[in-house]
Design an enzyme around this catalytic site. Sequence first.
Site, PDB file in Angstrom:
ATOM      1  N   THR A   1      37.390 -35.064  32.875  1.00  0.00           N
ATOM      2  CA  THR A   1      37.907 -34.908  34.228  1.00  0.00           C
ATOM      3  C   THR A   1      38.749 -33.644  34.288  1.00  0.00           C
ATOM      4  OG1 THR A   1      39.570 -35.647  35.817  1.00  0.00           O
ATOM      5  CG2 THR A   1      39.711 -36.623  33.646  1.00  0.00           C
ATOM      6  N   ILE A   2      38.498 -32.862  35.315  1.00  0.00           N
ATOM      7  CA  ILE A   2      39.284 -31.654  35.524  1.00  0.00           C
ATOM      8  C   ILE A   2      40.746 -32.031  35.777  1.00  0.00           C
ATOM      9  CG2 ILE A   2      39.126 -31.403  38.058  1.00  0.00           C
ATOM     10  CD1 ILE A   2      37.941 -28.605  36.058  1.00  0.00           C
ATOM     11  N   ASP A   3      40.946 -33.239  36.335  1.00  0.00           N
ATOM     12  CA  ASP A   3      42.294 -33.665  36.731  1.00  0.00           C
ATOM     13  C   ASP A   3      43.175 -34.043  35.539  1.00  0.00           C
ATOM     14  OD1 ASP A   3      41.430 -33.307  39.281  1.00  0.00           O
ATOM     15  OD2 ASP A   3      41.394 -35.426  39.836  1.00  0.00           O
TER      16      ASP A   3
ATOM     17  N   ASP B   1      43.502 -36.831  34.005  1.00  0.00           N
ATOM     18  CA  ASP B   1      44.280 -38.050  34.251  1.00  0.00           C
ATOM     19  C   ASP B   1      43.665 -39.306  33.644  1.00  0.00           C
ATOM     20  OD1 ASP B   1      42.101 -38.215  35.912  1.00  0.00           O
ATOM     21  OD2 ASP B   1      43.230 -38.679  37.734  1.00  0.00           O
TER      22      ASP B   1
ATOM     23  N   ARG C   1      27.761 -38.966  41.879  1.00  0.00           N
ATOM     24  CA  ARG C   1      28.785 -40.019  41.886  1.00  0.00           C
ATOM     25  C   ARG C   1      28.137 -41.382  42.148  1.00  0.00           C
ATOM     26  NH1 ARG C   1      33.808 -37.886  41.433  1.00  0.00           N
ATOM     27  NH2 ARG C   1      34.182 -35.771  42.162  1.00  0.00           N
TER      28      ARG C   1
ATOM     29  N   GLN D   1      37.931 -23.970  40.947  1.00  0.00           N
ATOM     30  CA  GLN D   1      38.565 -24.464  39.712  1.00  0.00           C
ATOM     31  C   GLN D   1      37.578 -25.155  38.786  1.00  0.00           C
ATOM     32  OE1 GLN D   1      42.569 -26.522  41.137  1.00  0.00           O
ATOM     33  NE2 GLN D   1      41.047 -26.346  42.741  1.00  0.00           N
TER      34      GLN D   1
ATOM     35  N   ASP E   1      36.981 -41.737  34.856  1.00  0.00           N
ATOM     36  CA  ASP E   1      37.204 -43.193  34.897  1.00  0.00           C
ATOM     37  C   ASP E   1      36.108 -43.942  35.650  1.00  0.00           C
ATOM     38  OD1 ASP E   1      38.102 -41.986  37.192  1.00  0.00           O
ATOM     39  OD2 ASP E   1      39.935 -43.167  37.363  1.00  0.00           O
TER      40      ASP E   1
ATOM     41  N   HIS F   1      36.569 -25.945  44.644  1.00  0.00           N
ATOM     42  CA  HIS F   1      35.616 -26.007  43.530  1.00  0.00           C
ATOM     43  C   HIS F   1      35.602 -24.752  42.663  1.00  0.00           C
ATOM     44  CE1 HIS F   1      34.368 -29.279  46.158  1.00  0.00           C
ATOM     45  NE2 HIS F   1      33.966 -29.854  45.035  1.00  0.00           N
TER      46      HIS F   1
ATOM     47  N   ARG G   1      51.223 -19.285  55.035  1.00  0.00           N
ATOM     48  CA  ARG G   1      49.758 -19.358  54.936  1.00  0.00           C
ATOM     49  C   ARG G   1      49.392 -20.312  53.813  1.00  0.00           C
ATOM     50  NH1 ARG G   1      47.386 -14.696  57.171  1.00  0.00           N
ATOM     51  NH2 ARG G   1      48.719 -14.011  58.865  1.00  0.00           N
TER      52      ARG G   1
ATOM     53  N   GLU H   1      46.081 -31.594  45.716  1.00  0.00           N
ATOM     54  CA  GLU H   1      45.404 -32.119  46.920  1.00  0.00           C
ATOM     55  C   GLU H   1      45.822 -33.558  47.238  1.00  0.00           C
ATOM     56  OE1 GLU H   1      41.208 -32.176  45.959  1.00  0.00           O
ATOM     57  OE2 GLU H   1      41.594 -33.393  44.186  1.00  0.00           O
TER      58      GLU H   1
ATOM     59  N   MET I   1      43.338 -28.867  42.751  1.00  0.00           N
ATOM     60  CA  MET I   1      42.791 -30.219  42.588  1.00  0.00           C
ATOM     61  C   MET I   1      43.810 -31.142  41.926  1.00  0.00           C
ATOM     62  SD  MET I   1      38.730 -29.915  41.850  1.00  0.00           S
ATOM     63  CE  MET I   1      37.635 -29.619  43.251  1.00  0.00           C
ATOM     64  N   GLY I   2      43.557 -32.418  42.040  1.00  0.00           N
ATOM     65  CA  GLY I   2      44.458 -33.433  41.484  1.00  0.00           C
ATOM     66  C   GLY I   2      44.555 -34.584  42.457  1.00  0.00           C
ATOM     67  N   ARG I   3      43.612 -35.515  42.326  1.00  0.00           N
ATOM     68  CA  ARG I   3      43.517 -36.621  43.292  1.00  0.00           C
ATOM     69  C   ARG I   3      44.678 -37.605  43.133  1.00  0.00           C
ATOM     70  NH1 ARG I   3      39.833 -39.172  46.411  1.00  0.00           N
ATOM     71  NH2 ARG I   3      38.264 -37.597  46.012  1.00  0.00           N
TER      72      ARG I   3
ATOM     73  N   GLY J   1      32.395 -35.726  39.053  1.00  0.00           N
ATOM     74  CA  GLY J   1      32.534 -34.290  39.329  1.00  0.00           C
ATOM     75  C   GLY J   1      32.304 -33.484  38.058  1.00  0.00           C
TER      76      GLY J   1
HETATM   77  O1  F6P Z   1      37.706 -36.147  40.328  1.00  0.00           O
HETATM   78  C1  F6P Z   1      37.864 -34.809  40.075  1.00  0.00           C
HETATM   79  C2  F6P Z   1      37.886 -34.025  41.355  1.00  0.00           C
HETATM   80  O2  F6P Z   1      37.768 -32.673  41.007  1.00  0.00           O
HETATM   81  C3  F6P Z   1      39.118 -34.265  42.217  1.00  0.00           C
HETATM   82  O3  F6P Z   1      40.220 -33.490  41.868  1.00  0.00           O
HETATM   83  C4  F6P Z   1      38.586 -33.932  43.586  1.00  0.00           C
HETATM   84  O4  F6P Z   1      39.283 -34.620  44.591  1.00  0.00           O
HETATM   85  C5  F6P Z   1      37.184 -34.385  43.524  1.00  0.00           C
HETATM   86  O5  F6P Z   1      36.791 -34.338  42.185  1.00  0.00           O
HETATM   87  C6  F6P Z   1      36.237 -33.552  44.359  1.00  0.00           C
HETATM   88  O6  F6P Z   1      35.007 -34.133  44.275  1.00  0.00           O
HETATM   89  P1  F6P Z   1      33.683 -33.543  44.910  1.00  0.00           P
HETATM   90  O7  F6P Z   1      33.267 -32.392  44.077  1.00  0.00           O
HETATM   91  O8  F6P Z   1      32.712 -34.670  44.821  1.00  0.00           O
HETATM   92  O9  F6P Z   1      34.017 -33.140  46.303  1.00  0.00           O
END
Ligand code: F6P
Length: 360
Positions: free
Chosen positions: A125-127, A129, A72, A277, A103, A275, A269, A222, A169-171, A10
Amino acid sequence: MKIGVLTGGGDCPGLNAVIRAIVRKGTFHYEDGFVGFVEGWRGLLEDKTMELDLSSVGGILPRGGTILRTSRTNPAKHADGLQRCAENLKKHGCEALIAIGGDDTLSVAKKLFDNDVKVVGVPKTIDNDLSGTDFTFGFDTAVNIATEAIDRVHTTAEAHNRVIVVEVMGRDSGWIATYSGIAGGADVILVPEVPFDIDQVAELIRQRHARGRYFSIVVAAEGAKFADGNEKHCGSLQAGRDDFGHIRLGGIGSTVASEIEKRTGFESRSVVLGHIQRGGSPSAYDRVLATRYGLGAIDMVHRNEFGRMAALRGNKIISIPLAEAIATNRKVDKEILDAAIGILDKLDYKVSKNPELTTK
Ligand code: F6P
């Protein structure tokens, strides 16, 4: 020296700053030449390249996305994929490769290194992690965007007496949720590290409203998980899995909102930042961090530090083995989680200790 560069996984704000730093220092200080492999590992696998020189990196510092584009793609999933990658590097006269990614991307970099390809990794990584590094670029920008969104949602939630759930975000880890939740003054923060009991969440909000508040903000990563293990709330298998086996996440915000409404009767709500972010211009912090990672990576190439990744420790850029970076997923630090918990309402506290506050 001729060096290949690619960005995988991503995207996130700051990728262009890394590429620019690599090319500028490589050109000015080491007289390197570069080959840009486009669309992540797909470019190396299928030999898709673009010119990468001083002119192609001109003006890209403040731009989001990546001029090399990304995907990916996992070469290890393709017949002779790793071998084809090594051959394509040779074909272009590249003696080394800099792979910028998370990773998944870095796990492929490690496999190539194990197959005698000279690889250096840059963590992305935006996450936030990735193991072995304190912060990844893009994270700060995402936190700022999420915080601004929470601020905006606050005023409308307050005006309408609503509960609003903000999905960020945050898988596998809740860094963005925790940081933006603290910065935005959220009332509940849900992260993958701590599975949540929806009855408790609803009760906490009910008690908060019982002591006179008439709106609440919930921030949910998420990948946050219901304590009952009901994973169907967290994503969709309909879109299939990507090359690295990940499902597409999304939807926890609306599920949490409707469960809260069902239990409390408060109108609820949700908004999904998605995206937003990951798009747009990097923050000043991310531009500096990304630049330092790029400089670190090109220096590592010239110090023959292959099979390693540039990493931030404290305020220093160091190098660590790729194996360490991909070994585990980095969870939110306990101190940060404690800070988040410390500032949030505590179930039963106000109601039992300050009964006069429960009259509204
Ligand atoms: O791995 C980073 C991430 O931004 C996750 O937080 C998110 O689940 C995923 O990528 C979204 O990926 P894509 O842009 O391929 O839908």
